[in-house]
Design a protein around this motif. Sequence first.
Motif, mmCIF file in Angstrom:
data_model
loop_
_atom_site.group_PDB
_atom_site.id
_atom_site.type_symbol
_atom_site.label_atom_id
_atom_site.label_comp_id
_atom_site.label_asym_id
_atom_site.label_seq_id
_atom_site.Cartn_x
_atom_site.Cartn_y
_atom_site.Cartn_z
ATOM 1 N N THR A 180 52.012 32.259 44.201
ATOM 2 C CA THR A 180 52.729 33.524 44.420
ATOM 3 C C THR A 180 54.201 33.253 44.689
ATOM 4 O OG1 THR A 180 50.738 34.573 45.303
ATOM 5 C CG2 THR A 180 52.854 35.602 45.857
ATOM 6 N N HIS B 9 43.889 42.628 26.276
ATOM 7 C CA HIS B 9 44.157 43.542 27.393
ATOM 8 C C HIS B 9 45.458 44.314 27.201
ATOM 9 C CE1 HIS B 9 40.690 41.852 29.362
ATOM 10 N NE2 HIS B 9 40.751 42.876 30.171
ATOM 11 N N VAL C 293 43.562 38.550 39.822
ATOM 12 C CA VAL C 293 42.927 39.149 38.645
ATOM 13 C C VAL C 293 42.923 38.151 37.498
ATOM 14 C CG1 VAL C 293 43.180 40.947 36.886
ATOM 15 C CG2 VAL C 293 43.412 41.524 39.306
ATOM 16 N N ASN C 294 44.034 37.455 37.275
ATOM 17 C CA ASN C 294 44.094 36.439 36.218
ATOM 18 C C ASN C 294 43.073 35.332 36.477
ATOM 19 O OD1 ASN C 294 46.145 37.806 34.956
ATOM 20 N ND2 ASN C 294 47.764 36.484 35.731
ATOM 21 N N ASN D 20 47.866 39.670 43.955
ATOM 22 C CA ASN D 20 46.736 40.387 43.361
ATOM 23 C C ASN D 20 46.687 40.172 41.846
ATOM 24 O OD1 ASN D 20 44.468 42.199 43.856
ATOM 25 N ND2 ASN D 20 45.604 43.600 42.538
ATOM 26 N N GLY D 21 47.849 40.176 41.202
ATOM 27 C CA GLY D 21 47.888 39.886 39.768
ATOM 28 C C GLY D 21 47.374 38.483 39.466
ATOM 29 N N ARG E 142 55.982 32.182 41.602
ATOM 30 C CA ARG E 142 56.267 33.351 40.758
ATOM 31 C C ARG E 142 57.504 34.077 41.298
ATOM 32 N NH1 ARG E 142 52.315 36.357 37.585
ATOM 33 N NH2 ARG E 142 51.638 34.267 37.089
ATOM 34 N N THR F 22 51.253 42.379 45.700
ATOM 35 C CA THR F 22 51.169 42.782 44.296
ATOM 36 C C THR F 22 51.169 41.559 43.388
ATOM 37 O OG1 THR F 22 52.278 44.870 44.769
ATOM 38 C CG2 THR F 22 52.324 44.114 42.483
ATOM 39 N N ILE F 23 52.039 40.626 43.653
ATOM 40 C CA ILE F 23 52.086 39.398 42.847
ATOM 41 C C ILE F 23 50.794 38.610 43.013
ATOM 42 C CG2 ILE F 23 53.230 37.164 42.558
ATOM 43 C CD1 ILE F 23 55.856 38.582 43.372
#
Length: 169
Positions: free
Chosen positions: A43, A118, A73-74, A69-70, A46, A66-67
Amino acid sequence: MDTPKPWQQDVEHLYLEYNGWLRNWLRKRLSEKADADDLAQDTFLRVMRTHQPLNELRQPLAYLATIANGLLVNRWRRQAVERAYIEALAAQPEAVALSAEDQYLLIETLMEVDALLHGLSPRAREIFLLSQLDGLTYRQIAVQLGLSIDQVQKSMSKAFALCYASQFE
């Protein structure tokens, strides 16, 4: 020795202030402490790659969440692809077994395809998969999904355009 630039100081401040919170937030979502620590580091990597002005953040916790969580998900998406691949491998005769390097490259390719798909709407993704994986004709897809052949053709055009564009990124 170089003096740190203001942006670097902002990143350092963000890390020192919120790294513990982020690791705890991730630990609640992951079973392994080491995985949470790795994703927390990812994170902040990023954050560093974005070069966004951090001193203007009004909600740093929401930004980091938010970062993270992305990235979660990945990670979950990749794990799902890996599980599906392992299941498919288990169903193959041993003579078809791939080397570890080939397996890695295949999983990376599957991840790229998954990310590409996606980028489509759920309906266009379903149409594309029915056509390309199940081998259905546009007419068969239209009947199965209750669409017109024109709608199926338009969705396939979008999917193919996305595939074509991805070749030049």
